[in-house]
Design an enzyme around this catalytic site. Sequence first.
Site, PDB file in Angstrom:
ATOM      1  CB  CYS A  44     -17.537  55.833  24.529  1.00 41.70           C
ATOM      2  SG  CYS A  44     -18.932  56.738  25.214  1.00 41.70           S
ATOM      3  CG  HIS A 313     -21.229  53.141  25.517  1.00 38.43           C
ATOM      4  ND1 HIS A 313     -20.023  53.663  25.923  1.00 38.43           N
ATOM      5  CD2 HIS A 313     -20.939  51.965  24.885  1.00 38.43           C
ATOM      6  CE1 HIS A 313     -19.050  52.840  25.569  1.00 38.43           C
ATOM      7  NE2 HIS A 313     -19.581  51.811  24.927  1.00 38.43           N
TER       8      HIS A 313
END
Length: 366
Positions: A44, A313
């Site tokens: 990510c 994330h």
Amino acid sequence: MTVRNIASICNMGTNASALEKDIGPEQFPINEHYFGLVNFGNTCYCNSVLQALYFCRPFRENVLAYKAQQKKKENLLTCLADLFHSIATQKKKVGVIPPKKFISRLRKENDLFDNYMQQDAHEFLNYLLNTIADILQEEKKQEKQNGKLKNGNMNEPAENSKPELTWVHEIFQGTLTNETRCLNCETVSSKDEDFLDLSVDVEQNTSITHCLRDFSNTETLCSEQKYYCETCCSKQEAQKRMRVKKLPMILALHLKRFKYMEQLHRYTKLSYRVVFPLELRLFNTSSDAVNLDRMYDLVAVVVHCGSGPNRGHYITIVKSHGFWLLFDDDIVEKIDAQAIEEFYGLTSDISKNSESGYILFYQSRE
């Protein structure tokens, strides 16, 4: 393939059709595509930066122009160009693309990214821009050596001269000037330093303008920190400050949200609330700066979600044709402009999970 990826693939059609519906067929920009990127195991950090760069129009256009040239052996830039070209030429307007070739090349070229651990998005951005610039400079050098550079200057620089600037530099490079004034003789000396992105410290309940002002605060050099003045030929008290001398076309601002805590022996996240405006003008410029009144518009934000640098994330929000989109790996959603405030950070100093702006991309107006 993980359960999450399988579930994501099952939901691709649903997410895509929902996005088209949210934007509306009449409002959907001509020749624009909104594609999520498959996560290949904690990638990510890479996906978020690639989405931000794709919506920095000057960068996208140059990468696609590079793709159009007759090319060479595979490198990180050819893989990026293939990925951008794949997005830009899709028949569908929305969907998901696996950046498998790019990720494979990245892992092959740099051991830092050759694993399935979470990496730092800013480190990746820095590596990517510098690698692309190196590739372009090496190609120019080879073209000169092969005599293929058209309209070449007869007075070519020596081999050890400064490398030529590339379109990466034309887009992202700015210049800082470090000014030091001797408090005894008032002589001012300055030293210039180029940057592709600007890293600034953050404080609680502040703004980007405040962070930039602090970045250029005057520092007094005294006691053991005295400055050696060439004019006085001795150590003197002095004042030092950093100013922006050359404003880049796209200003990439990195908020230093990760701080090493001695008592914990590890980095922790500063989830401070830092307001980033949709429009920005820099005031910490030097007196001889060009385009002093240049105005910037926010075009993309890489957001860190979580409590630390090696866990959590990354997602990205981008502005495209007047509206905002959120890219979370393979998921793409339209969001309201007001929702951007959710990514400023937390007003509480208590360390906990937060969604905080980490890298801001501001594009200058023509």
